[in-house]
Design a protein around this motif. Structure first.
Motif, PDB file in Angstrom:
ATOM      1  N   PHE A  56      15.522  42.983   6.891  1.00 22.45           N
ATOM      2  CA  PHE A  56      15.172  41.756   7.605  1.00 22.45           C
ATOM      3  C   PHE A  56      16.362  41.370   8.480  1.00 22.45           C
ATOM      4  O   PHE A  56      17.485  41.283   7.992  1.00 22.45           O
ATOM      5  CB  PHE A  56      14.882  40.623   6.624  1.00 22.45           C
ATOM      6  N   GLU A 113      17.497  38.351  10.983  1.00 23.51           N
ATOM      7  CA  GLU A 113      17.196  37.020  11.484  1.00 23.51           C
ATOM      8  C   GLU A 113      18.101  36.675  12.665  1.00 23.51           C
ATOM      9  O   GLU A 113      19.237  37.137  12.751  1.00 23.51           O
ATOM     10  CB  GLU A 113      17.414  35.976  10.383  1.00 23.51           C
ATOM     11  N   SER A 114      17.595  35.831  13.546  1.00 26.58           N
ATOM     12  CA  SER A 114      18.378  35.379  14.690  1.00 26.58           C
ATOM     13  C   SER A 114      17.830  34.038  15.180  1.00 26.58           C
ATOM     14  O   SER A 114      16.746  33.613  14.775  1.00 26.58           O
ATOM     15  CB  SER A 114      18.332  36.402  15.825  1.00 26.58           C
ATOM     16  N   SER A 119      13.855  33.736  14.785  1.00 27.13           N
ATOM     17  CA  SER A 119      13.086  34.975  14.841  1.00 27.13           C
ATOM     18  C   SER A 119      13.565  35.919  13.746  1.00 27.13           C
ATOM     19  O   SER A 119      14.742  35.890  13.364  1.00 27.13           O
ATOM     20  CB  SER A 119      13.260  35.660  16.196  1.00 27.13           C
ATOM     21  N   CYS A 120      12.666  36.756  13.289  1.00 25.85           N
ATOM     22  CA  CYS A 120      13.016  37.754  12.280  1.00 25.85           C
ATOM     23  C   CYS A 120      12.223  39.016  12.561  1.00 25.85           C
ATOM     24  O   CYS A 120      11.003  38.962  12.731  1.00 25.85           O
ATOM     25  CB  CYS A 120      12.691  37.226  10.892  1.00 25.85           C
ATOM     26  N   VAL A 150      11.223  42.728  11.001  1.00 26.63           N
ATOM     27  CA  VAL A 150      11.107  43.362   9.693  1.00 26.63           C
ATOM     28  C   VAL A 150      10.880  44.853   9.879  1.00 26.63           C
ATOM     29  O   VAL A 150       9.969  45.256  10.601  1.00 26.63           O
ATOM     30  CB  VAL A 150       9.937  42.743   8.907  1.00 26.63           C
ATOM     31  N   TRP A 208       9.819  32.091   5.356  1.00 27.73           N
ATOM     32  CA  TRP A 208      11.173  31.668   5.719  1.00 27.73           C
ATOM     33  C   TRP A 208      11.744  30.858   4.552  1.00 27.73           C
ATOM     34  O   TRP A 208      11.051  29.992   3.990  1.00 27.73           O
ATOM     35  CB  TRP A 208      11.157  30.807   6.985  1.00 27.73           C
ATOM     36  N   TYR A 215      16.687  32.432   6.064  1.00 28.04           N
ATOM     37  CA  TYR A 215      16.375  33.833   5.835  1.00 28.04           C
ATOM     38  C   TYR A 215      14.874  34.056   5.914  1.00 28.04           C
ATOM     39  O   TYR A 215      14.077  33.172   5.563  1.00 28.04           O
ATOM     40  CB  TYR A 215      16.807  34.261   4.431  1.00 28.04           C
ATOM     41  N   CYS A 216      14.484  35.249   6.328  1.00 27.72           N
ATOM     42  CA  CYS A 216      13.074  35.619   6.171  1.00 27.72           C
ATOM     43  C   CYS A 216      12.983  36.701   5.096  1.00 27.72           C
ATOM     44  O   CYS A 216      13.935  37.432   4.827  1.00 27.72           O
ATOM     45  CB  CYS A 216      12.453  36.082   7.486  1.00 27.72           C
ATOM     46  N   ASN A 217      11.828  36.773   4.466  1.00 32.74           N
ATOM     47  CA  ASN A 217      11.583  37.737   3.400  1.00 32.74           C
ATOM     48  C   ASN A 217      10.093  37.691   3.102  1.00 32.74           C
ATOM     49  O   ASN A 217       9.338  36.953   3.739  1.00 32.74           O
ATOM     50  CB  ASN A 217      12.406  37.390   2.157  1.00 32.74           C
ATOM     51  N   GLY A 267      18.463  39.735   4.346  1.00 35.75           N
ATOM     52  CA  GLY A 267      19.239  39.908   5.558  1.00 35.75           C
ATOM     53  C   GLY A 267      20.463  39.009   5.545  1.00 35.75           C
ATOM     54  O   GLY A 267      20.758  38.345   4.548  1.00 35.75           O
ATOM     55  N   THR A 311      20.542  33.377   9.317  1.00 33.51           N
ATOM     56  CA  THR A 311      21.023  32.761  10.547  1.00 33.51           C
ATOM     57  C   THR A 311      21.355  31.302  10.248  1.00 33.51           C
ATOM     58  O   THR A 311      20.553  30.583   9.640  1.00 33.51           O
ATOM     59  CB  THR A 311      20.002  32.904  11.688  1.00 33.51           C
TER      60      THR A 311
END
Length: 115
Positions: free
Chosen positions: A4, A6-7, A21-22, A24, A36, A94-96, A106, A109
């Protein structure tokens, strides 16, 4: 192994907006519920929002009406539009996976809301 990335974070004034944004790295991305999460200093990581493969969304009470999660299954991307930000939203985001997160996270951000 899924990754992942992220930004989109940054420093924003109270009342401002940011779009995270993320991307994957998983070819079967479209079948997963994505989410998120955020972790503020000294606090546990918490789920902010998740979205099913078909676009059904769910939000934490603290962000409902201010944040919008979306996804693009053609690009393996997940987004978080954040409006009306306040200092309590300051955290690393974080995304997941959106139900049972992967053990691999990841870098996240950083979002800082401050005047």
């Amino acid at each position: 192994q899924v990754q992942f990335v992220e930004s989109g974070g940054g420093l924003v004034q109270p009342g401002g907006s940011l779009r995270l944004s993320c991307v994957v790295s998983r070819t079967t991305f479209r079948i997963y519920i994505m989410g998120w999460y955020r972790q503020a200093p000294g606090k546990q990581r918490e789920l902010v929002a998740n979205i099913t493969s078909g676009g059904k969304t769910n939000y934490a009470d603290t962000v409902k009406g201010r944040f919008t999660i979306s996804r693009d299954n053609t690009k393996n991307m997940v987004y978080l539009q954040m409006n009306s930000l306040n200092p309590e939203d300051t955290a690393v985001y974080y995304c997941n996976y959106g139900v049972i997160p992967s053990g691999t996270w990841g870098q996240g951000t950083q979002v800082t809301v401050s005047s």
